[in-house]
Every structure is written in structure tokens, then in C-alpha cells.
Design a protein around this motif. Sequence first.
Motif, PDB file in Angstrom:
ATOM      1  N   PRO A 186      38.830  36.404  49.064  1.00 14.23           N
ATOM      2  CA  PRO A 186      40.091  35.745  49.394  1.00 14.23           C
ATOM      3  C   PRO A 186      39.897  34.710  50.492  1.00 14.23           C
ATOM      4  CG  PRO A 186      39.997  37.899  50.428  1.00 14.23           C
ATOM      5  CD  PRO A 186      38.757  37.778  49.594  1.00 14.23           C
ATOM      6  N   VAL A 187      40.688  33.663  50.453  1.00 15.02           N
ATOM      7  CA  VAL A 187      40.691  32.637  51.506  1.00 15.02           C
ATOM      8  C   VAL A 187      41.954  32.863  52.335  1.00 15.02           C
ATOM      9  CG1 VAL A 187      40.703  30.176  52.002  1.00 15.02           C
ATOM     10  CG2 VAL A 187      39.476  31.039  49.981  1.00 15.02           C
ATOM     11  N   PRO A 188      41.808  33.426  53.556  1.00 17.25           N
ATOM     12  CA  PRO A 188      43.000  33.832  54.312  1.00 17.25           C
ATOM     13  C   PRO A 188      43.669  32.673  55.052  1.00 17.25           C
ATOM     14  CG  PRO A 188      41.022  34.425  55.526  1.00 17.25           C
ATOM     15  CD  PRO A 188      40.561  33.842  54.215  1.00 17.25           C
ATOM     16  N   ASP A 189      44.977  32.851  55.303  1.00 16.29           N
ATOM     17  CA  ASP A 189      45.714  31.965  56.201  1.00 16.29           C
ATOM     18  C   ASP A 189      45.404  32.353  57.644  1.00 16.29           C
ATOM     19  OD1 ASP A 189      46.801  30.830  53.963  1.00 16.29           O
ATOM     20  OD2 ASP A 189      48.727  31.877  54.122  1.00 16.29           O
ATOM     21  N   GLY A 190      46.042  31.666  58.573  1.00 17.87           N
ATOM     22  CA  GLY A 190      45.773  31.913  59.984  1.00 17.87           C
ATOM     23  C   GLY A 190      46.141  33.308  60.444  1.00 17.87           C
ATOM     24  N   ASP A 191      47.190  33.898  59.885  1.00 19.94           N
ATOM     25  CA  ASP A 191      47.603  35.233  60.330  1.00 19.94           C
ATOM     26  C   ASP A 191      46.909  36.350  59.566  1.00 19.94           C
ATOM     27  OD1 ASP A 191      48.847  35.127  57.875  1.00 19.94           O
ATOM     28  OD2 ASP A 191      50.869  35.500  58.633  1.00 19.94           O
ATOM     29  N   ARG A 192      46.055  35.991  58.598  1.00 19.57           N
ATOM     30  CA  ARG A 192      45.273  36.941  57.812  1.00 19.57           C
ATOM     31  C   ARG A 192      46.163  37.909  57.008  1.00 19.57           C
ATOM     32  NH1 ARG A 192      40.097  36.194  58.673  1.00 19.57           N
ATOM     33  NH2 ARG A 192      39.539  38.057  57.468  1.00 19.57           N
ATOM     34  N   ARG A 193      47.366  37.447  56.710  1.00 17.37           N
ATOM     35  CA  ARG A 193      48.229  38.192  55.799  1.00 17.37           C
ATOM     36  C   ARG A 193      48.426  37.401  54.508  1.00 17.37           C
ATOM     37  NH1 ARG A 193      52.981  41.227  59.127  1.00 17.37           N
ATOM     38  NH2 ARG A 193      52.861  42.564  57.278  1.00 17.37           N
ATOM     39  N   GLY A 194      48.622  36.110  54.657  1.00 17.47           N
ATOM     40  CA  GLY A 194      48.659  35.262  53.484  1.00 17.47           C
ATOM     41  C   GLY A 194      47.248  34.848  53.098  1.00 17.47           C
ATOM     42  N   PHE A 195      47.024  34.652  51.801  1.00 15.60           N
ATOM     43  CA  PHE A 195      45.689  34.253  51.333  1.00 15.60           C
ATOM     44  C   PHE A 195      45.793  33.704  49.920  1.00 15.60           C
ATOM     45  CE2 PHE A 195      46.337  38.632  50.109  1.00 15.60           C
ATOM     46  CZ  PHE A 195      45.796  38.738  48.839  1.00 15.60           C
ATOM     47  N   ALA A 196      44.685  33.149  49.456  1.00 22.75           N
ATOM     48  CA  ALA A 196      44.583  32.669  48.073  1.00 22.75           C
ATOM     49  C   ALA A 196      43.252  33.128  47.503  1.00 22.75           C
ATOM     50  CB  ALA A 196      44.699  31.145  48.028  1.00 22.75           C
ATOM     51  N   PHE A 197      43.193  33.235  46.185  1.00 23.41           N
ATOM     52  CA  PHE A 197      41.936  33.545  45.532  1.00 23.41           C
ATOM     53  C   PHE A 197      41.892  32.833  44.180  1.00 23.41           C
ATOM     54  CE2 PHE A 197      44.852  36.893  44.228  1.00 23.41           C
ATOM     55  CZ  PHE A 197      44.615  37.064  42.868  1.00 23.41           C
ATOM     56  N   THR A 198      40.676  32.524  43.736  1.00 25.23           N
ATOM     57  CA  THR A 198      40.484  31.761  42.505  1.00 25.23           C
ATOM     58  C   THR A 198      39.592  32.538  41.549  1.00 25.23           C
ATOM     59  OG1 THR A 198      40.745  29.645  43.660  1.00 25.23           O
ATOM     60  CG2 THR A 198      39.633  29.594  41.529  1.00 25.23           C
ATOM     61  N   VAL A 199      40.043  32.656  40.313  1.00 25.53           N
ATOM     62  CA  VAL A 199      39.312  33.377  39.270  1.00 25.53           C
ATOM     63  C   VAL A 199      38.722  32.366  38.297  1.00 25.53           C
ATOM     64  CG1 VAL A 199      39.509  35.061  37.404  1.00 25.53           C
ATOM     65  CG2 VAL A 199      40.853  35.352  39.493  1.00 25.53           C
ATOM     66  N   ASP A 200      37.416  32.451  38.067  1.00 28.62           N
ATOM     67  CA  ASP A 200      36.736  31.569  37.134  1.00 28.62           C
ATOM     68  C   ASP A 200      36.929  32.071  35.700  1.00 28.62           C
ATOM     69  OD1 ASP A 200      33.945  31.042  35.558  1.00 28.62           O
ATOM     70  OD2 ASP A 200      34.456  29.356  36.870  1.00 28.62           O
ATOM     71  N   HIS A 201      37.458  31.240  34.843  1.00 30.87           N
ATOM     72  CA  HIS A 201      37.764  31.660  33.476  1.00 30.87           C
ATOM     73  C   HIS A 201      36.517  32.067  32.699  1.00 30.87           C
ATOM     74  CE1 HIS A 201      41.606  28.958  33.690  1.00 30.87           C
ATOM     75  NE2 HIS A 201      41.759  30.109  34.336  1.00 30.87           N
ATOM     76  N   ALA A 202      35.460  31.275  32.794  1.00 23.67           N
ATOM     77  CA  ALA A 202      34.246  31.571  32.034  1.00 23.67           C
ATOM     78  C   ALA A 202      33.625  32.890  32.480  1.00 23.67           C
ATOM     79  CB  ALA A 202      33.249  30.428  32.182  1.00 23.67           C
ATOM     80  N   ASP A 203      33.650  33.157  33.788  1.00 22.07           N
ATOM     81  CA  ASP A 203      33.086  34.407  34.298  1.00 22.07           C
ATOM     82  C   ASP A 203      33.879  35.609  33.795  1.00 22.07           C
ATOM     83  OD1 ASP A 203      31.345  35.996  36.095  1.00 22.07           O
ATOM     84  OD2 ASP A 203      33.225  36.324  37.190  1.00 22.07           O
ATOM     85  N   LEU A 204      35.206  35.496  33.805  1.00 20.85           N
ATOM     86  CA  LEU A 204      36.036  36.609  33.331  1.00 20.85           C
ATOM     87  C   LEU A 204      35.850  36.817  31.829  1.00 20.85           C
ATOM     88  CD1 LEU A 204      37.928  38.438  34.970  1.00 20.85           C
ATOM     89  CD2 LEU A 204      39.849  37.133  34.060  1.00 20.85           C
ATOM     90  N   ALA A 205      35.756  35.727  31.078  1.00 20.86           N
ATOM     91  CA  ALA A 205      35.555  35.843  29.637  1.00 20.86           C
ATOM     92  C   ALA A 205      34.222  36.501  29.320  1.00 20.86           C
ATOM     93  CB  ALA A 205      35.634  34.461  28.990  1.00 20.86           C
ATOM     94  N   ALA A 206      33.196  36.183  30.112  1.00 21.38           N
ATOM     95  CA  ALA A 206      31.866  36.746  29.862  1.00 21.38           C
ATOM     96  C   ALA A 206      31.842  38.251  30.089  1.00 21.38           C
ATOM     97  CB  ALA A 206      30.837  36.063  30.768  1.00 21.38           C
ATOM     98  N   GLY A 207      32.703  38.759  30.943  1.00 25.31           N
ATOM     99  CA  GLY A 207      32.727  40.188  31.220  1.00 25.31           C
ATOM    100  C   GLY A 207      33.666  40.983  30.342  1.00 25.31           C
ATOM    101  N   THR A 208      34.330  40.320  29.394  1.00 24.26           N
ATOM    102  CA  THR A 208      35.299  40.979  28.523  1.00 24.26           C
ATOM    103  C   THR A 208      34.652  41.353  27.195  1.00 24.26           C
ATOM    104  OG1 THR A 208      37.070  39.647  29.507  1.00 24.26           O
ATOM    105  CG2 THR A 208      37.560  40.751  27.432  1.00 24.26           C
ATOM    106  N   PRO A 209      34.890  42.569  26.687  1.00 21.17           N
ATOM    107  CA  PRO A 209      34.338  42.952  25.375  1.00 21.17           C
ATOM    108  C   PRO A 209      34.808  42.013  24.273  1.00 21.17           C
ATOM    109  CG  PRO A 209      35.238  44.861  26.529  1.00 21.17           C
ATOM    110  CD  PRO A 209      35.657  43.663  27.312  1.00 21.17           C
ATOM    111  N   ALA A 210      34.086  42.010  23.183  1.00 17.12           N
ATOM    112  CA  ALA A 210      34.402  41.106  22.077  1.00 17.12           C
ATOM    113  C   ALA A 210      35.813  41.326  21.542  1.00 17.12           C
ATOM    114  CB  ALA A 210      33.375  41.286  20.958  1.00 17.12           C
ATOM    115  N   GLU A 211      36.291  42.568  21.604  1.00 18.13           N
ATOM    116  CA  GLU A 211      37.632  42.858  21.089  1.00 18.13           C
ATOM    117  C   GLU A 211      38.745  42.470  22.069  1.00 18.13           C
ATOM    118  OE1 GLU A 211      36.098  46.724  22.956  1.00 18.13           O
ATOM    119  OE2 GLU A 211      35.299  45.018  21.819  1.00 18.13           O
TER     120      GLU A 211
END
Length: 274
Positions: A186-211
Amino acid sequence: MTTGSGAGARVNCVVDAEGRIVLELPVPAAATRPHLLLRLRPRNGEPVAARRVLALEAVADGPSRAVLEPLPALEEGRWDAFLLCDPDDDAPVRLRSGLRDLRALVDGHLRDRPSPVAVRIPYATKEGYLAVRTWLRPVHVEAGRIDVGDRSTTVTARLHGATLQDGAVVRLRMRGSSGPGRDVRPVPDGDRRGFAFTVDHADLAAGTPAEGGVWDVFVHPGADEPPVRVARLLDDVADRKASFVHPAARAASVALRAYYTLDNDLSVRVAAAS
């Protein structure tokens, strides 16, 4: 025992910024000591156990009124509303939903919540009855903006009841699988309560079963902290699965779509592209 007096009565309710719910309804003259019953809907055939009984107070020139205070918090689930003509009534009458003023909840995600995080949203069931959707969690991660790009999806979120510590990680787990998940920093905001995160589509697809499969999204606020489900709870929407639809993204031969579950938790579905 009652035999239907009060049937069809509609309950109007107002929620204030502190979480107090004021419920108003007409009470039949036959009701000697009227009360409003909130009863937790059982899951998977479990017996009904939790209930909350509220006194209905007469109001001059108006409907009777019951107040559900913020504390003690209600157990997580769905609570159905009934009229009791007296506290010993063994035949409660289901109450229909009237007007619901939920304006105080619309911007609820803008206020930080202490632990435990208690959420209550009155809503009308498909049949038109009044119910209250509740969540009660030691720590909560509120999902915010979801930006779907060509190669990745970025989610903004905020922790309630905790802050991000060293070693914090966002973890996507394949539902029903004991295999390794996908970790994102996660990439946190200054107060370390807010944050953002990014999911790579190709990486997630590669880890998913064929079905295909579903990835559930969690946050570990620190290296040794238990997982916290990412969800969208802090507003006036009791059920968002069908009403909040995000665009699908393509990666190789699959489509990925972020969505909210029946519990308003955030997940990502991966399936063959049509």
C-alpha cells in the motif's frame, strides 16, 4: 398473544450523525404496552437468538416513537423489525418500511471511526418490510475510488480503528484455495490511515486457474497483524452488489472485474473473456 393487530403498519425512521435511529409508527389502540422488536435474521437454519426490544413512547398528536441508541452495538447481520403489543407478545407483527431519512449516512466515509467499527443502515427488504443491516468489526478498511485502467486497477481506501504499520501489505486471496495469494504494497497518506494500492491485471490473471475464480481483498495493517477485509460500508447503501458495477478489464484471454459481494466486501472476479 396478538392476532394481527398492527398488520401493515409502516415505520418511518431517521438516522443522525451519531448513529442514533429514531423510528416512528402508528400503534393500534389494543396495544397495552407497545414495543418495537428488532430480531436478528438467522443464517443457515440457525435458531433465532439475538433480539433487541425498544419501548414505544406515545407522542402528542403523532405516531409513537422508539429510539435505537448507538450503544450497545448490534451483532453483525440483518435485523427485522416487528411490533409487540406488549413485551410478552409471542406473535410479533412484521412492520413495513415507510420513509427512511438516511442523509446523515451519505458522507459517513469522511469520518474516522474508533474500534470496534459499528455500522447500521435501515433498508426495505424486497417484500417492503423494514430491516436494519449491521456490521461490527474490530478494524475496518473502507474502499473508496476504484480506477480501472488497461493494465492495472488502483483502489483508494482508509483504515478505521487502526493505522498502517511497517510491513503492512494488501493481500488478494483466491477464494476456496490454499495456494499463495498476491501481495501488493500500500502507498499510505500522511496519517497512515488513508492509502492506495494497485493490482496488475496480468499478474492476477496468471495466478487464476483456467476455469476462473474470485480473489478476495484483505489488508494486513502490520507485519504481525491479522487480515482485515476491504469493504464499502460507511454510507447509506445496505446492498451494493447489484447497484455498483465496475467496468471489466482484459488481460490475455480473461476478463477481470472488481465487484462488491453480498456482504459489501471487495473482490475481483476473473473469468474467460466473452
